[in-house]
Write a protein that holds these residues in place. Structure first.
Motif, PDB file in Angstrom:
ATOM      1  N   ASP A   1      39.433  45.419  39.599  1.00 28.09           N
ATOM      2  CA  ASP A   1      38.557  44.248  39.673  1.00 28.09           C
ATOM      3  C   ASP A   1      39.297  42.984  40.093  1.00 28.09           C
ATOM      4  O   ASP A   1      38.669  41.930  40.249  1.00 28.09           O
ATOM      5  N   GLY A   2      40.594  43.064  40.257  1.00 31.07           N
ATOM      6  CA  GLY A   2      41.360  41.923  40.730  1.00 31.07           C
ATOM      7  C   GLY A   2      42.013  41.096  39.651  1.00 31.07           C
ATOM      8  O   GLY A   2      42.519  40.005  39.942  1.00 31.07           O
ATOM      9  N   ALA A   3      42.033  41.573  38.407  1.00 26.89           N
ATOM     10  CA  ALA A   3      42.665  40.823  37.323  1.00 26.89           C
ATOM     11  C   ALA A   3      44.178  40.972  37.390  1.00 26.89           C
ATOM     12  O   ALA A   3      44.703  42.077  37.577  1.00 26.89           O
ATOM     13  N   GLY A   4      44.877  39.883  37.234  1.00 27.10           N
ATOM     14  CA  GLY A   4      46.328  39.909  37.228  1.00 27.10           C
ATOM     15  C   GLY A   4      46.873  40.312  35.876  1.00 27.10           C
ATOM     16  O   GLY A   4      46.122  40.558  34.920  1.00 27.10           O
TER      17      GLY A   4
ATOM     18  N   GLU B   1      42.667  53.879  31.550  1.00 32.06           N
ATOM     19  CA  GLU B   1      41.621  53.712  32.555  1.00 32.06           C
ATOM     20  C   GLU B   1      40.993  52.324  32.488  1.00 32.06           C
ATOM     21  O   GLU B   1      40.544  51.786  33.497  1.00 32.06           O
ATOM     22  N   VAL B   2      40.959  51.742  31.295  1.00 33.76           N
ATOM     23  CA  VAL B   2      40.448  50.377  31.165  1.00 33.76           C
ATOM     24  C   VAL B   2      41.369  49.392  31.882  1.00 33.76           C
ATOM     25  O   VAL B   2      40.906  48.483  32.582  1.00 33.76           O
ATOM     26  N   LEU B   3      42.661  49.566  31.716  1.00 31.85           N
ATOM     27  CA  LEU B   3      43.611  48.697  32.403  1.00 31.85           C
ATOM     28  C   LEU B   3      43.554  48.896  33.916  1.00 31.85           C
ATOM     29  O   LEU B   3      43.658  47.925  34.682  1.00 31.85           O
ATOM     30  N   GLU B   4      43.389  50.144  34.350  1.00 33.69           N
ATOM     31  CA  GLU B   4      43.266  50.390  35.786  1.00 33.69           C
ATOM     32  C   GLU B   4      42.000  49.765  36.344  1.00 33.69           C
ATOM     33  O   GLU B   4      41.994  49.241  37.471  1.00 33.69           O
TER      34      GLU B   4
ATOM     35  N   PRO C   1      41.819  41.432  23.068  1.00 36.59           N
ATOM     36  CA  PRO C   1      40.571  41.729  22.346  1.00 36.59           C
ATOM     37  C   PRO C   1      40.504  43.153  21.810  1.00 36.59           C
ATOM     38  O   PRO C   1      39.880  43.383  20.765  1.00 36.59           O
ATOM     39  N   MET C   2      41.141  44.107  22.484  1.00 42.13           N
ATOM     40  CA  MET C   2      41.047  45.495  22.031  1.00 42.13           C
ATOM     41  C   MET C   2      41.943  45.779  20.833  1.00 42.13           C
ATOM     42  O   MET C   2      41.753  46.786  20.144  1.00 42.13           O
TER      43      MET C   2
ATOM     44  N   ARG D   1      45.804  37.772  33.004  1.00 42.53           N
ATOM     45  CA  ARG D   1      44.394  37.864  32.651  1.00 42.53           C
ATOM     46  C   ARG D   1      44.082  39.196  31.980  1.00 42.53           C
ATOM     47  O   ARG D   1      43.272  39.253  31.047  1.00 42.53           O
ATOM     48  N   THR D   2      44.722  40.273  32.428  1.00 44.57           N
ATOM     49  CA  THR D   2      44.523  41.570  31.777  1.00 44.57           C
ATOM     50  C   THR D   2      45.005  41.537  30.336  1.00 44.57           C
ATOM     51  O   THR D   2      44.363  42.082  29.432  1.00 44.57           O
ATOM     52  N   ALA D   3      46.141  40.873  30.117  1.00 45.85           N
ATOM     53  CA  ALA D   3      46.671  40.800  28.758  1.00 45.85           C
ATOM     54  C   ALA D   3      45.762  40.001  27.840  1.00 45.85           C
ATOM     55  O   ALA D   3      45.509  40.406  26.688  1.00 45.85           O
TER      56      ALA D   3
END
Length: 311
Positions: A213-216, A205-208, A227-228, A219-221
């Motif tokens: 939010d528009g992160a590619g 759900e965090v990745l979704e 960080p997680m 940027r998601t990686a």
């Protein structure tokens, strides 16, 4: 029908306060000790006793008495072996070689492992299981066998890499890059599996939410996934730093093919040469304890930095 009074059943008058609670059974007190006993015995037998014996050996050295007819005998020299090791140019050079090796190998190997893990987790490659097995396979090869394979690849007579590389992989300037390449090839897949396993625990759900939010993907990686899994990264960093200080197999194998790799090229080789070639067990014990102390201090420093970063 006979009615039995409450005090007759319990043995005390109604309304009386209950007696003191029974003390815990002795068996329940011994249970933690019994469960911890195997670990304690292994810790004492495989860690504490060898360290104590090495400390004892480091305080003595063998010397000849008189004309030497009585043979060598142990002499208590206190910290003399430590002073000899620290004052030995060969030991200082070996520490410098390992320091340069760690500065190159650690970021290169961990960076490659993290990049491959992110690619596998991002589902940007096909045949994920095949790629995972292919990258992890070098770790399954024993270190000595892997060293021999790369040594023959570096060989100027039969190896194909000697003509392909712009430098001599077995020369004085190419020995360090060759050893870095050998270690990176072997350990990248191992750390990739660790990072990939940690990435699979990141909540979907965090990745979704980041996608909404528009992160590619990049940027998601970098802003979400990395960080997680920071605690896993720091643990891998600690183990890699310790392994770098204990570098032994790769230079030991490559020493038979290159004169640039000496018998004291790393601190572990220095200990090996002192103990099993020169039979100077006091100097070998002192060098090994200094190496263990350096590993402990660097590990504590990395863990402290990771804790501060997490806060």
């Amino acid at each position: 029908m006979t009615v039995v009074a409450p005090e007759a059943e319990t043995g005390r008058p109604t309304g009386a306060s209950p007696g003191p609670a029974r003390p815990p059974r002795r068996r329940s007190r011994l249970a933690p000790l019994v469960l911890a006993a195997p670990f304690a015995l292994l810790l004492i037998g495989t860690v504490l006793v060898p360290i104590a014996y090495a400390l004892y050996l480091s305080l003595f050295t063998e010397r000849l008495s008189g004309l030497g007819f009585d043979g060598p005998h142990d002499v208590f020299v206190w910290l003399g072996n430590y002073a000899d090791v620290l004052g030995d140019p060969a030991f200082r050079e070996s520490v410098g070689n390992v320091a340069v090796y760690a500065l190159v190998h650690v970021p290169l190997m961990l960076g490659a492992a993290l990049a491959l893990a992110l690619l596998l987790d991002g589902a940007t490659v096909r045949l994920r299981q095949v790629w995972t097995l292919a990258v992890f396979l070098p770790y399954a090869v024993p270190g000595v066998i892997a060293g021999l394979i790369w040594a023959y690849l570096y060989s100027p007579s039969i190896g194909p890499l000697n003509d392909a590389l712009p430098w001599d992989p077995l020369g004085s300037d190419g020995a360090l890059p060759s050893i870095v390449n050998m270690a990176t090839w072997q350990w990248t897949g191992y750390n990739m599996i660790i990072f990939y396993t940690a990435l699979r625990t990141v909540p979907r759900e965090v990745l979704e939410a980041s996608t909404v939010d528009g992160a590619g993907p990049i940027r998601t990686a970098l802003a979400v996934k990395v960080p997680m899994i920071r605690p896993t990264l720091f643990v891998a960093l600690v183990f890699t730093v310790i392994g770098s200080l204990q570098l032994f197999t790769e230079p030991l194998v490559l020493r038979s093919f290159s004169s640039s790799v000496t018998s004291t090229w790393t601190p572990s080789l220095y200990v090996y040469e002192a103990a099993f070639i020169s039979n100077d067990y006091g100097r070998a014990a002192a060098a090994s304890l200094l190496l263990a102390l350096a590993s402990a201090l660097l590990s504590a420093l990395v863990m402290r930095l990771s804790t501060r970063r997490s806060r």
